[in-house]
Design an enzyme around this catalytic site. Structure first.
Site, PDB file in Angstrom:
ATOM      1  N   CYS A 118       0.820  -1.224   0.000  1.00 11.27           N
ATOM      2  CA  CYS A 118       0.000   0.000   0.000  1.00 11.27           C
ATOM      3  C   CYS A 118       0.847   1.265   0.000  1.00 11.27           C
ATOM      4  CB  CYS A 118      -0.953  -0.022   1.182  1.00 11.27           C
ATOM      5  SG  CYS A 118      -2.166  -1.343   1.015  1.00 11.27           S
TER       6      CYS A 118
ATOM      7  N   HIS B  46      -3.488   7.166   2.073  1.00 12.61           N
ATOM      8  CA  HIS B  46      -3.833   5.834   1.573  1.00 12.61           C
ATOM      9  C   HIS B  46      -5.195   5.455   2.135  1.00 12.61           C
ATOM     10  CE1 HIS B  46      -3.882   1.699   0.553  1.00 12.61           C
ATOM     11  NE2 HIS B  46      -3.754   1.283   1.795  1.00 12.61           N
TER      12      HIS B  46
ATOM     13  N   ASN C 270     -10.065  -0.308  -0.827  1.00 10.52           N
ATOM     14  CA  ASN C 270      -8.606  -0.193  -0.798  1.00 10.52           C
ATOM     15  C   ASN C 270      -8.048  -0.747  -2.108  1.00 10.52           C
ATOM     16  OD1 ASN C 270      -5.873  -0.405  -0.341  1.00 10.52           O
ATOM     17  ND2 ASN C 270      -6.049  -1.372   1.661  1.00 10.52           N
TER      18      ASN C 270
HETATM   19  O1  UT7 Z   1      -3.855  -1.206   3.427  1.00 11.19           O
HETATM   20  C1  UT7 Z   1      -2.954  -1.936   4.178  1.00 11.19           C
HETATM   21  C2  UT7 Z   1      -3.128  -1.699   5.595  1.00 11.19           C
HETATM   22  N1  UT7 Z   1      -4.355  -2.247   6.043  1.00 11.19           N
HETATM   23  C3  UT7 Z   1      -5.067  -1.634   6.948  1.00 11.19           C
HETATM   24  O2  UT7 Z   1      -4.696  -0.574   7.365  1.00 11.19           O
HETATM   25  C4  UT7 Z   1      -6.306  -2.315   7.452  1.00 11.19           C
HETATM   26  C5  UT7 Z   1      -6.349  -2.259   8.936  1.00 11.19           C
HETATM   27  N2  UT7 Z   1      -7.476  -2.965   9.550  1.00 11.19           N
HETATM   28  C6  UT7 Z   1      -8.765  -2.608   9.410  1.00 11.19           C
HETATM   29  O3  UT7 Z   1      -9.107  -1.779   8.619  1.00 11.19           O
HETATM   30  C7  UT7 Z   1      -9.764  -3.247  10.344  1.00 11.19           C
HETATM   31  O4  UT7 Z   1      -9.081  -3.950  11.348  1.00 11.19           O
HETATM   32  C8  UT7 Z   1     -10.763  -4.197   9.648  1.00 11.19           C
HETATM   33  C9  UT7 Z   1     -11.744  -3.408   8.830  1.00 11.19           C
HETATM   34  C10 UT7 Z   1     -10.022  -5.199   8.777  1.00 11.19           C
HETATM   35  C11 UT7 Z   1     -11.556  -4.979  10.710  1.00 11.19           C
HETATM   36  O5  UT7 Z   1     -12.215  -4.060  11.576  1.00 11.19           O
HETATM   37  P1  UT7 Z   1     -12.125  -4.232  13.157  1.00 11.19           P
HETATM   38  O6  UT7 Z   1     -12.959  -3.178  13.745  1.00 11.19           O
HETATM   39  O7  UT7 Z   1     -10.658  -4.232  13.525  1.00 11.19           O
HETATM   40  O8  UT7 Z   1     -12.788  -5.604  13.392  1.00 11.19           O
HETATM   41  P2  UT7 Z   1     -12.159  -6.916  14.044  1.00 11.19           P
HETATM   42  O9  UT7 Z   1     -11.187  -7.538  13.121  1.00 11.19           O
HETATM   43  O10 UT7 Z   1     -11.753  -6.626  15.428  1.00 11.19           O
HETATM   44  O11 UT7 Z   1     -13.451  -7.815  14.096  1.00 11.19           O
HETATM   45  C12 UT7 Z   1     -14.548  -7.495  14.969  1.00 11.19           C
HETATM   46  C13 UT7 Z   1     -15.640  -8.520  14.725  1.00 11.19           C
HETATM   47  C14 UT7 Z   1     -15.120  -9.940  14.773  1.00 11.19           C
HETATM   48  O12 UT7 Z   1     -16.100 -10.762  15.367  1.00 11.19           O
HETATM   49  P3  UT7 Z   1     -15.939 -11.248  16.879  1.00 11.19           P
HETATM   50  O13 UT7 Z   1     -14.656 -11.992  16.922  1.00 11.19           O
HETATM   51  O14 UT7 Z   1     -15.898  -9.975  17.694  1.00 11.19           O
HETATM   52  O15 UT7 Z   1     -17.155 -12.081  17.082  1.00 11.19           O
HETATM   53  C15 UT7 Z   1     -14.986 -10.320  13.315  1.00 11.19           C
HETATM   54  O16 UT7 Z   1     -15.106 -11.703  13.094  1.00 11.19           O
HETATM   55  O17 UT7 Z   1     -16.193  -8.337  13.427  1.00 11.19           O
HETATM   56  C16 UT7 Z   1     -16.156  -9.576  12.724  1.00 11.19           C
HETATM   57  N3  UT7 Z   1     -16.002  -9.319  11.303  1.00 11.19           N
HETATM   58  C17 UT7 Z   1     -17.040  -9.055  10.503  1.00 11.19           C
HETATM   59  N4  UT7 Z   1     -18.356  -8.965  10.741  1.00 11.19           N
HETATM   60  C18 UT7 Z   1     -19.149  -8.667   9.710  1.00 11.19           C
HETATM   61  C19 UT7 Z   1     -14.852  -9.266  10.585  1.00 11.19           C
HETATM   62  N5  UT7 Z   1     -15.139  -8.994   9.298  1.00 11.19           N
HETATM   63  C20 UT7 Z   1     -16.488  -8.859   9.234  1.00 11.19           C
HETATM   64  C21 UT7 Z   1     -17.378  -8.569   8.189  1.00 11.19           C
HETATM   65  N6  UT7 Z   1     -18.698  -8.475   8.463  1.00 11.19           N
HETATM   66  N7  UT7 Z   1     -16.964  -8.351   6.908  1.00 11.19           N
END
Ligand code: UT7
Length: 340
Positions: free
Chosen positions: A119, A260, A290
């Protein structure tokens, strides 16, 4: 800071152009594919839809972006001297995608190569291209960010599939002796300890393709989103503030933050940390998701087309991605608005 030297040759961005595929994948489409919801995706990422390239490769999008950019500059492909393609989704491991683009656009006199910095690819490639101009050795260097992220996305993994899209955007670098136009400063970083949180395991020399690598889904990207999120917020904000401090810029001096587009929450946190008014933060993640190396030049191209950039506008380009890689660039915009 570097603009004190009036005899220095600066690398100015003299043209910009982009290409996005027609096919739209909306959050509603994902509701039918994985266990997710439009509400979750919008609230956690800011994304509403992304573009998907149905036929063709990264080089096809890059070629179209460069052709659009050349049209905007009013020059032909034979004037290009170097093509640098930032991508993590090259058409093939080799030859360089830059060579395929060179052939497709008919840039007969150009040489070129790819930059792989995920990225941060466009930011790293822009600083690379800048060196060729500042050295005085070249006068027309094309830098393209192009990624077909759909080719390495596992559409059964809700953690990653909702995040990414396909796009390309290109800029032209040319020399300028005006100390108030061009790329004025940059800071780039990497930290290889981040490899375990964001990578694609298969297909390289470590894990060449086998039935096993396919079965284990190692040819798709893997991301520990939570781990990356925390460092991305800190990394992007810190390097952007560092660039401001190094150049004695207050938030009022900055016309636009060009971040980004990985997650709306990361982008907003970065702008807040810099003390920048939200209206001065470029955001198009809602429409494209992204697009990895394409996000930053795609913003530049759209904001220029909309007549929001004018010569002398002060921009801070800022990125964070796999590696980890991150960095920021201070740019004084050089191109007249197409809207006069
Ligand atoms: O470009 C390169 C660099 N990349 C980044 O900067 C990305 C950085 N990360 C992010 O943008 C975020 O961490 C994400 C968008 C990927 C995830 O968001 P989050 O708020 O960190 O969610 P999480 O991974 O902590 O997940 C929270 C919950 C989980 O469920 P439990 O374990 O709490 O029951 C996930 O399984 O949300 C669940 N979850 C979803 N639910 C509905 C994860 N993906 C989804 C989804 N729909 N698509």
């Amino acid at each position: 800071m570097k603009n004190e030297n009036k005899t220095r040759q600066y690398a100015a961005i003299t043209a910009v152009g982009h290409y996005v595929p027609d096919k739209i994948l909306s959050n509603a489409d994902f509701e039918k594919m994985v266990d997710t919801s439009d509400e979750w995706i919008r609230e956690r990422t800011g994304i509403r839809e992304r573009r998907i390239l149905e036929n063709g490769a990264t080089s096809d999008m890059a070629a179209k972006a460069v052709e659009n950019m050349l049209k905007n500059r009013g020059i032909g492909p034979d004037e290009i001297e170097i093509i640098i393609v930032a991508t993590v989704t090259p058409d093939m491991l080799f030859p360089p995608t830059a060579c395929i683009v060179q052939e497709k656009i008919g840039a007969k006199k150009a040489w070129g190569f790819d930059v792989s910095a995920a990225c941060s690819g466009f930011v790293f490639a822009l600083v690379t291209g800048m060196q060729f101009i500042e050295s005085g050795a070249y006068k027309k260097v094309v830098v393209v960010g192009s990624d077909k992220m759909s080719s390495i996305t596992d559409y059964t993994d809700r953690n990653t599939c909702i995040l990414f899209g396909d796009a390309a955007a290109a800029v032209l670098l040319e020399p300028s002796t005006d100390p108030n136009l061009g790329i004025l400063d940059h800071r780039l970083y990497c930290d290889g300890s981040g490899e375990k949180y964001l990578h694609m395991k298969g297909g390289g020399s470590l894990n060449p393709p086998t039935h096993e690598t396919v079965d284990k889904k190692w040819h798709y990207m893997y991301q520990d989103g939570k781990a990356v999120f925390k460092v991305a917020v800190i990394g992007m904000a810190d390097v952007s503030v560092e660039i401001m401090k190094r150049n004695n810029l207050t938030s009022d001096d900055v016309d636009y933050l060009v971040p980004h587009q990985a997650n709306l929450r990361i982008v907003e946190a970065c702008g807040k940390r810099m003390g920048i008014d939200p209206s001065k933060v470029m955001i198009n993640i809602d429409r494209y998701g992204n697009t990895t190396a394409a996000t930053i030049p795609l913003c530049l191209s759209e904001w220029w087309l909309a007549g929001k950039l004018k010569p002398g506008s002060t921009l801070i380009l800022s990125s964070f991605g796999a590696g980890y890689t991150w960095g920021a660039i201070l740019v004084k915009w050089s191109i007249e608005s197409p809207k006069g």
